[in-house]
Scaffold this motif. Structure first.
Motif, PDB file in Angstrom:
ATOM      1  N   TRP A  91      -5.117  49.892 -26.295  1.00  0.00           N
ATOM      2  CA  TRP A  91      -5.889  49.679 -27.520  1.00  0.00           C
ATOM      3  C   TRP A  91      -5.559  48.322 -28.113  1.00  0.00           C
ATOM      4  O   TRP A  91      -4.457  48.110 -28.564  1.00  0.00           O
ATOM      5  N   TYR A  92      -6.546  47.425 -28.086  1.00  0.00           N
ATOM      6  CA  TYR A  92      -6.304  46.072 -28.517  1.00  0.00           C
ATOM      7  C   TYR A  92      -7.112  45.769 -29.768  1.00  0.00           C
ATOM      8  O   TYR A  92      -8.009  46.527 -30.145  1.00  0.00           O
ATOM      9  N   HIS A  93      -6.766  44.662 -30.429  1.00  0.00           N
ATOM     10  CA  HIS A  93      -7.508  44.297 -31.635  1.00  0.00           C
ATOM     11  C   HIS A  93      -8.006  42.862 -31.528  1.00  0.00           C
ATOM     12  O   HIS A  93      -7.301  41.982 -31.057  1.00  0.00           O
ATOM     13  N   LEU A  94      -9.228  42.665 -31.987  1.00  0.00           N
ATOM     14  CA  LEU A  94      -9.890  41.378 -31.853  1.00  0.00           C
ATOM     15  C   LEU A  94      -9.102  40.261 -32.533  1.00  0.00           C
ATOM     16  O   LEU A  94      -9.015  39.150 -32.011  1.00  0.00           O
ATOM     17  N   THR A  95      -8.549  40.559 -33.721  1.00  0.00           N
ATOM     18  CA  THR A  95      -7.840  39.493 -34.438  1.00  0.00           C
ATOM     19  C   THR A  95      -6.640  38.998 -33.640  1.00  0.00           C
ATOM     20  O   THR A  95      -6.339  37.816 -33.645  1.00  0.00           O
ATOM     21  N   VAL A  96      -5.976  39.920 -32.938  1.00  0.00           N
ATOM     22  CA  VAL A  96      -4.819  39.519 -32.144  1.00  0.00           C
ATOM     23  C   VAL A  96      -5.273  38.637 -30.988  1.00  0.00           C
ATOM     24  O   VAL A  96      -4.592  37.675 -30.606  1.00  0.00           O
ATOM     25  N   LEU A  97      -6.448  38.952 -30.470  1.00  0.00           N
ATOM     26  CA  LEU A  97      -7.000  38.136 -29.389  1.00  0.00           C
ATOM     27  C   LEU A  97      -7.321  36.728 -29.896  1.00  0.00           C
ATOM     28  O   LEU A  97      -7.077  35.731 -29.205  1.00  0.00           O
ATOM     29  N   ILE A  98      -7.856  36.657 -31.128  1.00  0.00           N
ATOM     30  CA  ILE A  98      -8.119  35.338 -31.725  1.00  0.00           C
ATOM     31  C   ILE A  98      -6.809  34.558 -31.797  1.00  0.00           C
ATOM     32  O   ILE A  98      -6.750  33.378 -31.467  1.00  0.00           O
ATOM     33  N   TYR A  99      -5.764  35.264 -32.230  1.00  0.00           N
ATOM     34  CA  TYR A  99      -4.452  34.623 -32.324  1.00  0.00           C
ATOM     35  C   TYR A  99      -3.990  34.121 -30.949  1.00  0.00           C
ATOM     36  O   TYR A  99      -3.543  32.986 -30.810  1.00  0.00           O
ATOM     37  N   SER A 123     -12.903  30.484 -31.872  1.00  0.00           N
ATOM     38  CA  SER A 123     -13.990  30.288 -32.829  1.00  0.00           C
ATOM     39  C   SER A 123     -15.100  31.305 -32.622  1.00  0.00           C
ATOM     40  O   SER A 123     -15.633  31.868 -33.587  1.00  0.00           O
ATOM     41  N   VAL A 124     -15.453  31.518 -31.375  1.00  0.00           N
ATOM     42  CA  VAL A 124     -16.531  32.472 -31.103  1.00  0.00           C
ATOM     43  C   VAL A 124     -16.165  33.854 -31.637  1.00  0.00           C
ATOM     44  O   VAL A 124     -16.965  34.527 -32.290  1.00  0.00           O
ATOM     45  N   LEU A 125     -14.924  34.274 -31.372  1.00  0.00           N
ATOM     46  CA  LEU A 125     -14.517  35.607 -31.826  1.00  0.00           C
ATOM     47  C   LEU A 125     -14.445  35.678 -33.358  1.00  0.00           C
ATOM     48  O   LEU A 125     -14.844  36.681 -33.966  1.00  0.00           O
ATOM     49  N   ALA A 126     -13.942  34.584 -33.973  1.00  0.00           N
ATOM     50  CA  ALA A 126     -13.899  34.564 -35.434  1.00  0.00           C
ATOM     51  C   ALA A 126     -15.311  34.671 -36.000  1.00  0.00           C
ATOM     52  O   ALA A 126     -15.566  35.415 -36.956  1.00  0.00           O
ATOM     53  N   LEU A 127     -16.228  33.938 -35.387  1.00  0.00           N
ATOM     54  CA  LEU A 127     -17.628  33.984 -35.833  1.00  0.00           C
ATOM     55  C   LEU A 127     -18.188  35.397 -35.678  1.00  0.00           C
ATOM     56  O   LEU A 127     -18.880  35.913 -36.566  1.00  0.00           O
ATOM     57  N   THR A 128     -17.874  36.018 -34.552  1.00  0.00           N
ATOM     58  CA  THR A 128     -18.324  37.393 -34.326  1.00  0.00           C
ATOM     59  C   THR A 128     -17.862  38.303 -35.470  1.00  0.00           C
ATOM     60  O   THR A 128     -18.636  39.094 -36.021  1.00  0.00           O
ATOM     61  N   GLU A 168     -17.606  33.252 -22.023  1.00  0.00           N
ATOM     62  CA  GLU A 168     -16.232  33.585 -21.684  1.00  0.00           C
ATOM     63  C   GLU A 168     -15.572  34.460 -22.765  1.00  0.00           C
ATOM     64  O   GLU A 168     -14.927  35.454 -22.456  1.00  0.00           O
ATOM     65  N   ALA A 169     -15.779  34.060 -24.030  1.00  0.00           N
ATOM     66  CA  ALA A 169     -15.126  34.791 -25.118  1.00  0.00           C
ATOM     67  C   ALA A 169     -15.610  36.238 -25.161  1.00  0.00           C
ATOM     68  O   ALA A 169     -14.816  37.175 -25.274  1.00  0.00           O
ATOM     69  N   LEU A 170     -16.928  36.393 -25.035  1.00  0.00           N
ATOM     70  CA  LEU A 170     -17.452  37.752 -25.155  1.00  0.00           C
ATOM     71  C   LEU A 170     -17.116  38.580 -23.931  1.00  0.00           C
ATOM     72  O   LEU A 170     -16.979  39.802 -24.009  1.00  0.00           O
ATOM     73  N   GLN A 171     -16.924  37.898 -22.827  1.00  0.00           N
ATOM     74  CA  GLN A 171     -16.536  38.638 -21.621  1.00  0.00           C
ATOM     75  C   GLN A 171     -15.062  39.071 -21.718  1.00  0.00           C
ATOM     76  O   GLN A 171     -14.731  40.234 -21.525  1.00  0.00           O
ATOM     77  N   ARG A 172     -14.214  38.111 -22.090  1.00  0.00           N
ATOM     78  CA  ARG A 172     -12.787  38.440 -22.168  1.00  0.00           C
ATOM     79  C   ARG A 172     -12.467  39.288 -23.395  1.00  0.00           C
ATOM     80  O   ARG A 172     -11.456  39.996 -23.416  1.00  0.00           O
ATOM     81  N   GLY A 173     -13.312  39.156 -24.413  1.00  0.00           N
ATOM     82  CA  GLY A 173     -13.024  39.902 -25.635  1.00  0.00           C
ATOM     83  C   GLY A 173     -13.787  41.201 -25.741  1.00  0.00           C
ATOM     84  O   GLY A 173     -13.727  41.873 -26.770  1.00  0.00           O
ATOM     85  N   ARG A 174     -14.540  41.545 -24.666  1.00  0.00           N
ATOM     86  CA  ARG A 174     -15.412  42.709 -24.780  1.00  0.00           C
ATOM     87  C   ARG A 174     -14.628  43.984 -25.084  1.00  0.00           C
ATOM     88  O   ARG A 174     -14.949  44.726 -26.000  1.00  0.00           O
ATOM     89  N   ASP A 175     -13.575  44.188 -24.341  1.00  0.00           N
ATOM     90  CA  ASP A 175     -12.789  45.416 -24.547  1.00  0.00           C
ATOM     91  C   ASP A 175     -12.161  45.432 -25.938  1.00  0.00           C
ATOM     92  O   ASP A 175     -12.209  46.430 -26.636  1.00  0.00           O
ATOM     93  N   ALA A 176     -11.581  44.275 -26.314  1.00  0.00           N
ATOM     94  CA  ALA A 176     -10.948  44.208 -27.627  1.00  0.00           C
ATOM     95  C   ALA A 176     -11.983  44.462 -28.718  1.00  0.00           C
ATOM     96  O   ALA A 176     -11.725  45.180 -29.681  1.00  0.00           O
ATOM     97  N   LEU A 177     -13.170  43.879 -28.535  1.00  0.00           N
ATOM     98  CA  LEU A 177     -14.219  44.056 -29.542  1.00  0.00           C
ATOM     99  C   LEU A 177     -14.613  45.515 -29.665  1.00  0.00           C
ATOM    100  O   LEU A 177     -14.697  46.063 -30.774  1.00  0.00           O
TER     101      LEU A 177
END
Lengths: 367, 733
Positions: B681-689, B701-706, B519-528
């Motif tokens: 244009w998004y940023h991963l850290t904001v997504l973690i937040y 956690s997954v995104l932080a680990l990434t 889920e994290a990598l799917q939802r965070g793919r664009d941000a990543l």
């Protein structure tokens, strides 16, 4: 292999720095005005801080003159950046590129000139052979001896066939023997290529043995320009006399100035053919004597009595240090086989050959 | 250089260019204004074509007109003032009416009324401000269609702000073009090394636009309201309880964090440099680890462990009302994250203190404790102070940790963020973040100019091979134990993130799952991909810019060098929130409308990471004999060639570390970039937040680990690259 030799001309070149602490102007070079003829090797000689390196760096383009003009040939290059002047420089610290091999170092200038690879390779090898480094092309410069690094620096400058070669104390980091060897080498290459060269040094032997002409500088000003023997035999002042070789001054008084200068010295009068301008009768003066113009005789026959302290035997000559009321005096006795050498401790008298000396006004008297 | 002919040619070209520039500007402006004007006249004429008779009818007609057409107000007079004996005035707008009454007898108005009788439309030179927008006035005749006679007059107040804005933009562009062209021309004509001059001018332009100008805009906004200078904003800031407590909170937090971090940092640094404990290398590595950990990661694990549903507090200890949010929780997180800064500073200082000084004290029969107290500690004091100040400024500027963990506790950085994004009070936000700058600047400057000067440590260039043991075996054991506990805690924090990735619902359901990853990598793919792309774009820009600036500053002399240095170094001392706010203030309007684009994020990265790169480059260049570059120039290389073939290869280690530093810092940025991101244009850290805020801790956690993995991979690659450096082992001097 070389194009036509060109001249270098400085017209009233002055360089002023602002001292960062006192905020005052410091004259590094004042009104330097001279010409180096095509194919000539001219040395800038002087004590450290006299402005010789600044002068060279202005010719190279790393410093801008505060006023005055510099020409290479007929072209005014005063404000041209360094990379657009037809000259090459050998740096005191060599400035070899540590991230390139010897070959790449030497090839650098040619690559910038868009020379074909095959041509570069041929010319680099040729030049490396010229400086005796044919085998060392693949080494990084960090793994060469000082003398070898020096040769790389020279090769790197020569390969671009500059109209003018600038050398900034190139031999100062080498030991004495190597220095002498490289001196001969540089002179040989310079002559065979017929390249105009300006050479900076504070070593008078280097200057004398290399140069067609020597420019003596002191405190930013050019003091004298002349061939090595002019500067040695006929220095314009006591500073040049003292800087260019060992010298002793004897105080005297001018008696008469005519075609020669008659002086009175310790109660004796003698006429000396070479003398500084502007001497007037009754003026205090000093007589410049080189060690080889002095003679040792039996006590009482010279003008100054003394006693030999030390003899240094050099083969072709003996240097006798004589203790006199005027202080310790160095006398050079040439060809000791043909002359009498007084032993250490013996009483002697010192005299000189007037033709080999020169009269200067006494320091501090009006001049 | 300033030969008369050259100056004359230059003057002539300048003149020609200025004439052409002015002509183009004038033509374009005129054409647009005429177009806009004819449209306005047409609208006005059409509106007055069918004026009804009868008072009520006119009144209704007026209302209809103004409702149907938002960009003008209308005042209608039946009869012409000054010509007809009885005149009736109709208007729905009180301002316009008052204006008409006060001005109707002025020559301009009378002339316009007279023109109207000849069926002419007149634009008045007077303007009127209604509702904050200046409006242009038009006097238009109303003609009786049957008789062709002028029966009345319409006074239109048109909103022409769009036209005005266009004219202003055109003027700015024309002036800008002239400035740029003349600067380029002058540099080419009158400097020895035009490329160098261009580089200097470009650096000035870049830092001026992206450092000085935004700061100026932020400062301006805090002093200006509705176009007037006022201190109201500052009065509000300094008297409102909420803001004052935020300032107090920031200072409190900074104080506690700096003190704790310096203590922990000193513990590690002292033990590593002055005692003979085992595993020194391991402890050093552990003490530098948090420097590179991404924002939110430590906070996240603190929440997972000690939060309302925390593993330790709720599950293990069964505490119900434990509250980690606030000053002490924040101090804990910041200390764990920032003690490496103190550690690195102190290790440098302690290593530089010659151990023979301590030997001398011991030799004079001082005890170990006395030696430490009278020799080591006084010598290290400037270092301790500067470590404290460094952590203090870092803590003040910190945004990510308080954002998640402050709870009711207020700090300036978060407060200014909430003002801007939550309340849309930009002025207050700017003022608050400027307020943050003040202690930061004081600390930064005192560190730079006072503490560093008090330093008595002399660098001898040959570190002593042996360091004197300054701790008794018992002390050593205590030190070792303390370090181990802290390290263990740090480990458990990172371990918690790892564990958090695999747990279904932290605090409630601890079943093992891999679903978080999907889920994290799917939802965070664009941000990543955005984050990596933007950081990768900023990296070479910052790296090359930094090395070029370092070369100019370290090697060249030019006018304004100190100013340029200051402009380049300033972002280092600026809190990220201030940078973010000032960027949205400065770049949300033409001619630099950048908000919402990728460019503004990339520029922000490059500018913020420039100082560290420049410092590294300068330090590296100072070790290199200038004759090497001079030799290259002497052989015919121009400045860019010297830079490319000599400087860059020689400062390679500094260059590579500047590159990786920029990349990592950009990947883990949050405080400034949170203002600049957009839907595109998004940023991963904001997504973690965002995930953390919505309690999706597994995804966070997954995104932080990434991010942690990316950061470590980057540093690993950098190390490999720097080591491959055969020739540079020994610099030829």
């Amino acid at each position: 292999m070389l194009k036509k030799s060109v001249s270098v001309r400085l017209e009233k070149v002055t360089k002023t720095f602002v001292d960062p602490h006192s905020k005052k102007d410091v004259h590094a070079v004042r009104e330097a005005d001279f010409t180096i003829e095509p194919g000539e090797l001219v040395t800038l000689l002087g004590p450290s801080g006299c402005g010789k390196t600044t002068t060279l760096r202005m010719v190279a383009g790393f410093e801008l003159p505060t006023s005055g003009k510099i020409f290479i040939g007929d072209e005014d290059i005063t404000f041209l950046p360094p990379n657009r002047r037809d000259k090459a420089m050998v740096f005191q610290s060599y400035g070899l590129f540590p991230h390139m091999s010897v070959f790449e170092n030497v090839a650098y200038g040619l690559k910038l000139r868009k020379v074909e690879a095959a041509e570069i390779s041929r010319r680099v090898n040729e030049t490396l052979a010229l400086v005796g480094l044919a085998e060392l092309g693949n080494r990084p410069p960090g793994r060469l001896s000082g003398g070898q690094q020096q040769r790389v620096a020279l090769a790197r400058a020569l390969i671009v066939e500059p109209s003018v070669l600038l050398l900034d104390e190139p031999l100062s980091n080498l030991d004495a023997l190597l220095r002498e060897q490289m001196r001969v080498e540089i002179r040989r290459i310079q002559k065979s290529l017929g390249i105009t060269a300006l050479y900076v040094t504070h070593d008078r032997t280097e200057a004398m043995s290399l140069s067609d002409r020597v420019i003596v500088m002191n405190a930013g000003a050019v003091v004298q320009i002349g061939s090595p023997h002019e500067i040695y035999q006929d220095p314009v002042d006591a500073f040049v006399a003292g800087f260019i070789g060992k010298v002793t001054f004897f105080p005297g008084t001018v008696v008469e100035v005519d075609r020669g200068c008659t002086v009175s010295l310790k109660g004796r009068t003698m006429t000396v053919p070479r003398f500084a301008e502007g001497l007037k009768p009754d003026q205090a003066c000093s007589v410049m004597c080189r060690p080889e113009s002095l003679r040792l005789e039996e006590p009482g026959s010279g003008f100054l009595d003394g006693r030999v302290v030390t003899n240094v035997y050099l083969g072709h000559s003996v240097e006798s240090y004589v203790d006199t009321p005027e202080g310790e005096i160095l006398v050079q006795v040439d060809n000791p086989m043909a002359r009498r050498v007084f032993a250490e401790g013996e009483a002697v008298s010192v005299s000189f050959v007037p033709e080999y000396t020169k009269i200067f006004p006494e320091e501090g008297s009006d001049r | 250089m300033f030969a008369r002919r050259k100056v004359m040619v230059f003057g002539l070209i300048c003149l020609l260019f200025l004439i052409a520039d002015l002509w183009i500007y004038h033509t374009l402006d005129k054409a647009f204004v005429n177009l806009a004007d004819s449209q306005v006249r047409e609208t006005a004429g059409a509106a007055l074509e069918a004026v009804p008779s009868g008072d009520e009818a006119v009144s209704n007609w007026l209302e209809r007109l103004e409702q149907g057409n938002g960009h003008f107000f209308l005042l209608y007079t039946r009869g012409i003032h000054g010509l007809d004996p009885d005149v009736t005035v109709f208007s729905k707008n009180a301002d316009l009416l008052a204006f008409f009454e006060s001005k109707k007898n002025t020559p301009g108005f009378l002339k316009a009324f007279e023109n109207a009788t000849y069926d002419e439309i007149t634009r008045l030179s007077d303007r009127i401000v209604i509702g904050g927008t200046p409006r242009t006035l038009l006097v238009v005749p109303a003609t009786d269609p049957a008789t062709g006679e002028t029966v009345g007059i319409g006074l239109f107040a048109f909103d022409t702000s769009a036209t005005d804005a266009y004219s202003r933009l055109l003027a700015v562009l024309a002036i800008g073009a002239a400035v740029v062209f003349l600067a380029i021309l002058a540099a080419g004509q009158f400097t020895r090394d035009p490329v160098q001059t261009y580089a200097i001018l470009a650096l000035f332009a870049i830092t001026g636009t992206f450092v000085a100008y935004p700061l100026f805009e932020a400062a301006r906004l805090s002093f200006v309201q509705d176009g007037h200078f006022t201190l109201d904003t500052w009065k509000t800031i300094l008297t409102t309880r909420q803001y004052v407590s935020a300032l107090k909170g920031s200072l409190e937090l900074g104080f506690v964090t700096a003190t704790l971090s310096t203590l922990v940092g000193f513990l590690f640094a002292f033990t590593v440099t002055r005692t003979s404990v085992p595993f020194k290398k391991f402890f050093s590595a552990m003490a530098t680890l948090p420097v590179v950990s991404p924002p939110f990661s430590l906070t996240l694990s603190i929440i997972l462990l000690f939060g309302n549903n925390g593993l330790v507090t709720k599950q293990m200890l069964g505490l119900e009302n434990f509250n980690i949010y606030g000053l002490w929780g924040l101090s804990l997180v910041q200390t764990m994250g920032m003690f490496p800064i103190a550690f690195l500073t102190l290790v440098g200082i302690l290593e530089a203190i010659d151990s023979t000084l301590e030997d001398a004290a011991l030799d004079l029969s001082a005890t170990r404790w006395e030696t430490f107290k009278t020799v080591t500690l006084p010598l290290a004091t400037p270092g301790i102070l500067s470590a404290w100040l460094l952590v203090f400024t870092t803590s003040l500027a910190d945004f990510a940790n308080p954002l998640l963990l402050s709870g009711d506790f207020r700090v300036l950085s978060v407060e200014s963020y909430l003002e801007v994004t939550g309340m849309n009070r930009l002025g207050n936000g700017a003022a608050l973040s400027l307020l943050l700058l003040l202690p930061t600047l004081i600390a930064f400057l005192s560190q730079r100019f006072w503490v560093s000067r008090k330093s008595v440590v002399t660098v001898t260039g040959k570190p002593s091979a042996r360091l004197t043991e300054l701790a008794s075996p018992r002390t050593r054991t205590a030190l070792l134990l303390a370090m181990s506990l802290i390290t263990l805690f740090l480990f458990s924090l990172y371990g918690t993130i790892l564990a958090g990735c695999f747990v279904k619902n932290w605090g409630i359901d601890y079943t093992f799952t891999l679903a978080n990853f999907r889920e994290a990598l799917q939802r965070g793919r664009d941000a990543l991909s955005d984050t990596v792309l933007l950081a990768a774009a900023a990296t070479p820009i910052a790296g090359i810019l930094a090395m070029a600036a370092a070369m100019l500053i370290a090697r060249k002399t030019f006018i304004g060098k100190r100013l340029l240095e200051l402009l380049i170094m300033t972002p280092f001392a600026l809190p990220g929130t201030l940078v973010g706010i000032s960027y949205i203030l400065a770049f949300n309007k033409p001619p630099l409308l950048l908000v919402g684009t990728a460019a503004i994020i990339v520029i922000n990265y490059a500018i913020r990471e420039l100082p560290v790169g420049v410092e590294g480059g300068i330090a590296s260049l100072k070790q290199i004999d200038p004759a090497i570059e001079e030799a290259a120039a002497d052989l015919g290389a121009d400045t860019p060639t010297v830079f490319r073939t000599i400087v860059l290869p020689l400062v390679r280690p500094a260059f590579i570390s500047s590159l990786s530093y920029t990349f990592v810092r950009s990947m883990t940025a949050v405080s400034a970039v949170i203002f600049l991101i957009s839907a595109r244009w998004y940023h991963l850290t904001v997504l973690i937040y965002n995930f953390s805020e919505s309690l999706r801790f597994g995804l966070a956690s997954v995104l932080a680990l990434t991010l942690i993995v990316i950061v470590f991979a980057t540093f690993g690659i950098m190390r490999l690259l720097v080591r491959k450096n055969v020739y540079l082992e020994k610099t030829v001097g």
